[in-house]
Design an enzyme around this catalytic site. Structure first.
Site, mmCIF file in Angstrom:
data_model
loop_
_atom_site.group_PDB
_atom_site.id
_atom_site.type_symbol
_atom_site.label_atom_id
_atom_site.label_comp_id
_atom_site.label_asym_id
_atom_site.label_seq_id
_atom_site.Cartn_x
_atom_site.Cartn_y
_atom_site.Cartn_z
ATOM 1 N N HIS A 84 -3.081 -5.686 -3.518
ATOM 2 C CA HIS A 84 -4.430 -5.243 -3.220
ATOM 3 C C HIS A 84 -5.171 -5.174 -4.555
ATOM 4 C CE1 HIS A 84 -3.527 -3.356 0.982
ATOM 5 N NE2 HIS A 84 -3.973 -4.588 1.079
ATOM 6 N N ASP A 109 -7.202 -3.347 -6.311
ATOM 7 C CA ASP A 109 -7.236 -2.253 -7.273
ATOM 8 C C ASP A 109 -5.930 -2.108 -8.041
ATOM 9 O OD1 ASP A 109 -6.439 -1.542 -4.619
ATOM 10 O OD2 ASP A 109 -6.457 0.574 -5.142
ATOM 11 N N ASP A 121 0.608 2.920 -3.279
ATOM 12 C CA ASP A 121 0.134 2.925 -1.900
ATOM 13 C C ASP A 121 1.266 2.923 -0.875
ATOM 14 O OD1 ASP A 121 -1.990 2.511 -3.552
ATOM 15 O OD2 ASP A 121 -2.939 0.994 -2.293
#
Length: 309
Positions: free
Chosen positions: A65, A67, A208
């Protein structure tokens, strides 16, 4: 003297803010300098920190992802621009190999740095590093994601009073430590008789994820746990839906796992006041709590010293 510490480059999650850069974390572990999850702007943040591109020995990406990886192009090109003389290992989820290649060659540049590309393709995969073992565990997120754990081997510390009682001094101490036993005045003295266990230091990096067994496995007895806390408890249902943690959940993981120093990070842009994360976490964790800030340095606590018995 060796240094073991975390340098925070960024603390934002999906979107950076005026005060929070995208993710980015550097772990100094003696001669290893590991860059974790370089988000957008990481190269510039390095310029403001105590870390240079030539310091880096390894890059670890948890998932692809933006970020957590959009800083890869600039960082990789900087390695070549600065002519880093040593190979730099790169670890990332094997299923994201195409993303890595696109990011690596996002634009034209003269590549001189040597990257040792070592994808993670197995849950529990272990990689030998200097003064430790790096382990990757599969987390619970919408795309393939791994957390990382760095463990120093357990050792021992010699006890001066016991050495003295057996008349062991000088070079004989080194021989005993190296061989494991020593004959003194007709008696064999073992290393265990004159030493105490010295647990190795443990560092864990959990980004995450929703709650899962791997989170606890990574955090177990960590001296320093860096863990995402994207949301507050008021958004627990949303956190579970999108594969993230709340500050309360992260703090409970730390308590249940025997963590010594807890670093919360990866904050949603919806929260301008991070003191709420500290207050929520403190309800569940009584140890050393750090709310990450840009360019902060966080030391790894000294090794645990168990009773000599």
């Amino acid at each position: 003297m060796s240094t073991r510490e975390l340098v925070v480059l960024g603390t934002a999650s999906q979107a950076p803010t005026r005060t929070r850069n995208h993710n980015g974390y550097v772990l100094r572990w003696d001669d290893e300098v590991i860059l974790f999850d370089p988000g957008e702007g990481s190269q510039r943040q390095l310029l403001y920190s105590s870390v240079t591109a030539t310091d880096l020995t390894r890059i670890c990406v948890t998932h692809f992802h933006g970020d957590h990886c959009l800083g890869l192009p600039g960082t990789i090109q900087r390695l070549s621009l600065d002519r880093v003389p040593h190979p730099v290992a790169v670890h990332f989820p094997a299923g994201g190999a195409d993303y890595f290649t696109r990011l690596r060659y996002a634009s034209s540049f003269h590549e001189t740095a040597e990257l040792a590309v070592m994808p993670i393709d197995t849950d529990g995969q272990q990689i030998a590093v200097r003064n430790g073992t790096l382990e990757a565990r599969r987390l619970r997120h919408p795309i393939e994601t791994y957390g990382y754990r760095l463990v120093e081997p357990d050792g021992c510390r010699m006890l001066p009073e016991r050495l003295s009682a057996h008349g062991i001094a000088g070079p004989a101490v080194g021989e005993l430590l190296r061989v494991g036993h020593l004959d003194v005045n007709g008696r064999r003295v073992t290393r265990a008789e004159v030493s105490a266990p010295r647990p190795g230091q443990r560092f864990a990096f959990v980004m995450d994820t929703g709650l899962c067994d791997a989170v606890y496995a990574l955090a177990e007895h960590a001296d320093l746990l860096v863990i995402e806390s994207t949301f507050l408890a008021s958004e627990t249902a949303l956190a579970a839906e999108v594969g993230h943690l709340t500050a309360a959940q992260a703090a409970r993981v730390a308590t249940e796992s025997g963590v010594r120093r807890l670093v919360l990070t990866h904050f949603s842009q919806r929260y301008p006041d991070l003191s709420r994360f500290a207050a929520e976490a403190r309800e569940h964790f009584t140890g050393d709590l750090v709310i990450a800030e840009e360019l902060m340095t966080v030391g790894i606590p000294p090794r645990r010293v168990p009773s000599a018995g």
